[in-house]
Scaffold this motif. Structure first.
Motif, PDB file in Angstrom:
ATOM      1  N   UNK A 128       0.823  -1.206   0.000  1.00 36.80           N
ATOM      2  CA  UNK A 128       0.000   0.000   0.000  1.00 36.80           C
ATOM      3  C   UNK A 128       0.861   1.262   0.000  1.00 36.80           C
ATOM      4  N   UNK A 129       1.920   1.264   0.806  1.00 41.11           N
ATOM      5  CA  UNK A 129       2.764   2.441   0.889  1.00 41.11           C
ATOM      6  C   UNK A 129       3.398   2.792  -0.447  1.00 41.11           C
ATOM      7  N   UNK A 130       3.862   1.781  -1.183  1.00 42.35           N
ATOM      8  CA  UNK A 130       4.484   2.028  -2.487  1.00 42.35           C
ATOM      9  C   UNK A 130       3.465   2.582  -3.481  1.00 42.35           C
ATOM     10  N   UNK A 131       2.259   2.023  -3.492  1.00 40.37           N
ATOM     11  CA  UNK A 131       1.223   2.508  -4.410  1.00 40.37           C
ATOM     12  C   UNK A 131       0.858   3.954  -4.088  1.00 40.37           C
ATOM     13  N   UNK A 132       0.698   4.260  -2.799  1.00 37.55           N
ATOM     14  CA  UNK A 132       0.335   5.624  -2.413  1.00 37.55           C
ATOM     15  C   UNK A 132       1.427   6.623  -2.793  1.00 37.55           C
ATOM     16  N   UNK A 133       2.680   6.235  -2.653  1.00 38.82           N
ATOM     17  CA  UNK A 133       3.781   7.122  -3.029  1.00 38.82           C
ATOM     18  C   UNK A 133       3.747   7.412  -4.526  1.00 38.82           C
ATOM     19  N   UNK A 134       3.512   6.395  -5.343  1.00 34.77           N
ATOM     20  CA  UNK A 134       3.438   6.582  -6.787  1.00 34.77           C
ATOM     21  C   UNK A 134       2.232   7.425  -7.180  1.00 34.77           C
ATOM     22  N   UNK A 135       1.112   7.209  -6.519  1.00 38.25           N
ATOM     23  CA  UNK A 135      -0.080   8.018  -6.783  1.00 38.25           C
ATOM     24  C   UNK A 135       0.192   9.478  -6.457  1.00 38.25           C
ATOM     25  N   UNK A 136       0.843   9.719  -5.336  1.00 35.58           N
ATOM     26  CA  UNK A 136       1.187  11.085  -4.935  1.00 35.58           C
ATOM     27  C   UNK A 136       2.006  11.776  -6.023  1.00 35.58           C
ATOM     28  N   UNK A 137       2.945  11.042  -6.612  1.00 35.11           N
ATOM     29  CA  UNK A 137       3.808  11.617  -7.638  1.00 35.11           C
ATOM     30  C   UNK A 137       3.075  11.842  -8.960  1.00 35.11           C
ATOM     31  N   UNK A 138       1.984  11.135  -9.196  1.00 32.38           N
ATOM     32  CA  UNK A 138       1.240  11.263 -10.447  1.00 32.38           C
ATOM     33  C   UNK A 138       0.186  12.367 -10.405  1.00 32.38           C
ATOM     34  N   UNK A 139      -0.015  12.988  -9.251  1.00 27.83           N
ATOM     35  CA  UNK A 139      -1.042  14.014  -9.108  1.00 27.83           C
ATOM     36  C   UNK A 139      -0.452  15.407  -9.275  1.00 27.83           C
ATOM     37  N   UNK A 140      -1.240  16.275  -9.893  1.00 24.47           N
ATOM     38  CA  UNK A 140      -0.905  17.692  -9.956  1.00 24.47           C
ATOM     39  C   UNK A 140      -0.951  18.281  -8.539  1.00 24.47           C
ATOM     40  N   UNK A 141      -0.267  19.417  -8.294  1.00 24.14           N
ATOM     41  CA  UNK A 141      -0.444  20.101  -7.004  1.00 24.14           C
ATOM     42  C   UNK A 141      -1.921  20.395  -6.749  1.00 24.14           C
ATOM     43  N   UNK A 142      -2.394  19.997  -5.574  1.00 25.22           N
ATOM     44  CA  UNK A 142      -3.808  20.143  -5.255  1.00 25.22           C
ATOM     45  C   UNK A 142      -4.675  19.024  -5.784  1.00 25.22           C
ATOM     46  N   UNK A 143      -4.077  18.059  -6.504  1.00 29.59           N
ATOM     47  CA  UNK A 143      -4.847  16.952  -7.067  1.00 29.59           C
ATOM     48  C   UNK A 143      -5.411  16.037  -5.992  1.00 29.59           C
ATOM     49  N   UNK A 144      -6.466  15.319  -6.347  1.00 20.97           N
ATOM     50  CA  UNK A 144      -7.171  14.482  -5.373  1.00 20.97           C
ATOM     51  C   UNK A 144      -7.248  13.038  -5.854  1.00 20.97           C
ATOM     52  N   UNK A 145      -7.277  12.115  -4.902  1.00 20.62           N
ATOM     53  CA  UNK A 145      -7.404  10.697  -5.211  1.00 20.62           C
ATOM     54  C   UNK A 145      -8.594  10.136  -4.451  1.00 20.62           C
ATOM     55  N   UNK A 146      -9.284   9.198  -5.090  1.00 21.96           N
ATOM     56  CA  UNK A 146     -10.425   8.528  -4.468  1.00 21.96           C
ATOM     57  C   UNK A 146     -10.255   7.031  -4.683  1.00 21.96           C
ATOM     58  N   UNK A 147     -10.218   6.278  -3.583  1.00 26.07           N
ATOM     59  CA  UNK A 147     -10.142   4.829  -3.642  1.00 26.07           C
ATOM     60  C   UNK A 147     -11.459   4.238  -3.140  1.00 26.07           C
ATOM     61  N   UNK A 148     -11.982   3.258  -3.865  1.00 26.02           N
ATOM     62  CA  UNK A 148     -13.080   2.429  -3.361  1.00 26.02           C
ATOM     63  C   UNK A 148     -12.475   1.108  -2.912  1.00 26.02           C
ATOM     64  N   UNK A 149     -12.591   0.816  -1.624  1.00 28.48           N
ATOM     65  CA  UNK A 149     -11.978  -0.380  -1.065  1.00 28.48           C
ATOM     66  C   UNK A 149     -13.022  -1.220  -0.332  1.00 28.48           C
ATOM     67  N   UNK A 150     -12.900  -2.532  -0.425  1.00 36.28           N
ATOM     68  CA  UNK A 150     -13.756  -3.404   0.372  1.00 36.28           C
ATOM     69  C   UNK A 150     -13.559  -3.095   1.845  1.00 36.28           C
ATOM     70  N   UNK A 151     -14.639  -3.100   2.583  1.00 35.67           N
ATOM     71  CA  UNK A 151     -14.609  -2.739   4.001  1.00 35.67           C
ATOM     72  C   UNK A 151     -14.078  -3.904   4.838  1.00 35.67           C
ATOM     73  N   UNK A 152     -12.904  -3.764   5.434  1.00 30.39           N
ATOM     74  CA  UNK A 152     -12.321  -4.898   6.175  1.00 30.39           C
ATOM     75  C   UNK A 152     -13.099  -5.275   7.418  1.00 30.39           C
ATOM     76  N   UNK A 153     -13.993  -4.393   7.918  1.00 28.84           N
ATOM     77  CA  UNK A 153     -14.765  -4.708   9.120  1.00 28.84           C
ATOM     78  C   UNK A 153     -16.109  -5.372   8.811  1.00 28.84           C
ATOM     79  N   UNK A 154     -16.415  -5.541   7.549  1.00 28.32           N
ATOM     80  CA  UNK A 154     -17.709  -6.092   7.165  1.00 28.32           C
ATOM     81  C   UNK A 154     -17.806  -7.556   7.589  1.00 28.32           C
ATOM     82  N   UNK A 155     -18.794  -7.868   8.446  1.00 26.35           N
ATOM     83  CA  UNK A 155     -18.917  -9.228   8.981  1.00 26.35           C
ATOM     84  C   UNK A 155     -19.257 -10.235   7.894  1.00 26.35           C
ATOM     85  N   UNK A 156     -20.079  -9.824   6.922  1.00 28.92           N
ATOM     86  CA  UNK A 156     -20.439 -10.734   5.828  1.00 28.92           C
ATOM     87  C   UNK A 156     -19.205 -11.080   5.004  1.00 28.92           C
TER      88      UNK A 156
END
Length: 527
Positions: A128-156
């Motif tokens: 995760x840390x490596x991906x986030x670092x690369x994403x940070x470098x691919x964004x313009x100043x002020x750029x935003x990122x949105x991740x949709x992730x499976x919820x690790x606390x979901x009992x189902x």
């Protein structure tokens, strides 16, 4: 191959595996995958308040399920670079999409920057840390990122993973928790980091339960305790700086509305907000504006000085300065009476962030609707920092109102409405406070005018925007008075609303959702 190159190659392989697992699940296990991708695309667009021309990078596009939805809801107006890490990507993508195959990151994206990055189920504890670092470098100043992730606390999900392991269908993912994400993102250098629970519609729900849970999702996503059972988490972060210049390209694309819209803005101690709101309105919708009417409801701060400056700069800004007694209902009514445009747009001072979404109100007006309302509780809406008790009160009021009035609607009590003058001239506005929003929303339905709701985001005030004067306990009674008067009007033809006229029955229509233009024909798409 040196060690660094090998590590990057391993990262590419891991991303390809996650992409394949996600697409296989959507294809084989998710009966509403297309609808889910549309909901997520709407949420992305509203979360970042997307403007035409801003660039989007989708990481892990795979079979293109989310890519197509994203191109559709963005009207093909935003260049989308869709990166797939698998052997082959989708072949029938819309013209706005540029497909890119990658064996690693940044790979073919080296040296490029994007305004926004979005990804679905791509983060894993192992890298995760490596991906986030690369994403940070691919964004313009002020750029935003949105991740949709499976919820690790979901009992189902936990139960499904255990049972899958017992029958040889092991889930290879190692999900990242919210605290872990917060820590990693802060270390990488992101700001405005937050994660919200999202989406209660997931297998093994039946079609009937899907409909029920989708309607209850906004309530459940904000319910303390219960929200941890959501199917996914929506993670947002931004590269510094917090504030960057946004596009000022006009969004006024309906020539028939040129110079016909009056904007009514009630203001009470809005020194920080009213200036940016008016400036942004003029930049994005200047061609539509007949006038802007800020109504100063006896502010105690510097609101009046700001309004005087705005009026001196632009003759279309025509402030009203009220005398006591105060009341947002009185301010809106005064603004309506002063407005001279063919259409009246009412809005609050803290709506400046969602101005890009106003274009959908204007589009619906062009389609012939008499009243267009920005709905916070649409299936495609996003609510952030919205008090749970207000959600419960709003949903309870609208449920009872639908039963009493025998009409369908989702959210007609929001002060974001575009109303034809013919409708405004027939309203009976009696409430001095916030309940006037129920009058302006429900009376047109009772009279038989056509009403349409379009989805909007709702992000509660941030510290730099001041505080809201809305107090649920103080204003709740007014809403019930409005509902009681409307019932008397319908059932007994009596009461304060008895004189509300009835327009032709064939005009009494309602639509709950805005439908974007059709997806453009894509590469290799069949007619």
């Amino acid at each position: 191959m040196d060690g660094a190159a090998g590590a990057v190659s391993l990262l590419g392989d891991a991303l390809a595996e996650r992409e394949a697992v996600r697409d296989r699940y959507a294809r084989e296990r998710d009966p509403i995958a297309a609808d889910r991708m549309t909901w997520r695309a709407h949420a992305f667009r509203q979360m970042v308040h997307l403007l035409p021309g801003e660039s989007i990078l989708e990481l892990g596009s795979g079979a293109g399920y989310f890519t197509r939805a994203l191109a559709r809801v963005t009207r093909g107006e935003n260049p989308i670079t869709a990166v797939t890490f698998g052997a082959a990507g989708a072949a029938d993508l819309p013209p706005a999409v540029t497909p890119v195959g990658a064996d690693d990151l940044p790979g073919p994206l080296a040296g490029r920057r994007f305004d926004f990055i979005v990804a679905v189920d791509l983060l894993d504890r192992r890298d995760c840390g490596a991906v986030l670092q690369l994403v940070h470098e691919l964004l313009e100043p002020g750029g935003q990122v949105l991740f949709y992730q499976s919820n690790p606390w979901n009992a189902v999900l936990k139960l499904r993973r255990v049972l899958g392991g017992l029958v040889g269908r092991r889930d290879p993912r190692r999900l990242v928790s919210r605290p872990q994400l917060y820590e990693l993102m802060s270390e990488v250098g992101f700001i405005r980091v937050f994660a919200v629970f999202n989406d209660f519609v997931y297998p093994p729900l039946t079609r009937g339960l899907v409909w029920l849970f989708r309607n209850l999702s906004i309530l459940m996503e904000n319910a303390p305790g219960l929200r941890t059972l959501a199917g996914s988490i929506l993670v947002h972060a931004q590269v510094p700086p917090r504030t960057v210049p946004r596009s000022s390209a006009s969004l006024a694309t309906q020539p028939s509305l040129a110079g016909r819209v009056s904007v009514v803005i009630p203001c009470h101690n809005e020194e920080m907000n009213v200036g940016p709101l008016v400036d942004r309105l003029r930049a994005l919708y200047g061609e539509y504006l007949h006038e802007i009417i800020p109504v100063d409801d006896n502010s105690r701060d510097g609101t009046r000085a700001v309004l005087e400056r705005l009026a001196a700069d632009d003759p279309r800004v025509r402030p009203i300065y009220r005398t006591p007694p105060n009341g947002v209902g009185r301010a809106i009514a005064d603004g309506y009476r002063a407005a001279t445009g063919d259409w009246i747009l009412s809005m609050d001072c803290d709506f400046q962030h969602l101005l890009p979404e106003l274009r959908e109100l204007f589009d619906a007006a062009e389609q012939g609707y008499d009243v267009v309302v920005g709905s916070r509780f649409s299936r495609h809406s996003v609510l952030l920092n919205y008090p749970f008790q207000k959600i419960v009160a709003n949903r309870g009021f609208h449920l009872i109102a639908q039963l009493i009035l025998r009409r369908r609607f989702r959210d007609l009590t929001n002060n974001l409405k575009l109303v034809r003058r013919e409708v405004v001239d027939r309203l009976a506005l009696l409430e001095p406070g916030f309940a006037i929003n129920a009058e302006t929303g429900l009376q047109p339905l009772v009279m038989g005018f056509s009403v349409r709701e379009v989805p909007i985001s709702w992000i509660n005030r941030t510290p730099d925007m001041g505080t809201s004067s809305f107090r649920l306990v103080q204003v709740g009674g007014g809403y019930w008075r409005v509902l009681g008067r409307l019932w008397r009007r319908l059932a007994l033809r009596s009461g304060p609303y008895a004189a509300l006229p009835k327009v032709a029955d064939h005009r009494a229509t309602w639509r709950s959702e805005y439908t974007p233009p059709p997806e453009p024909t894509g590469r290799g798409a069949r007619p």
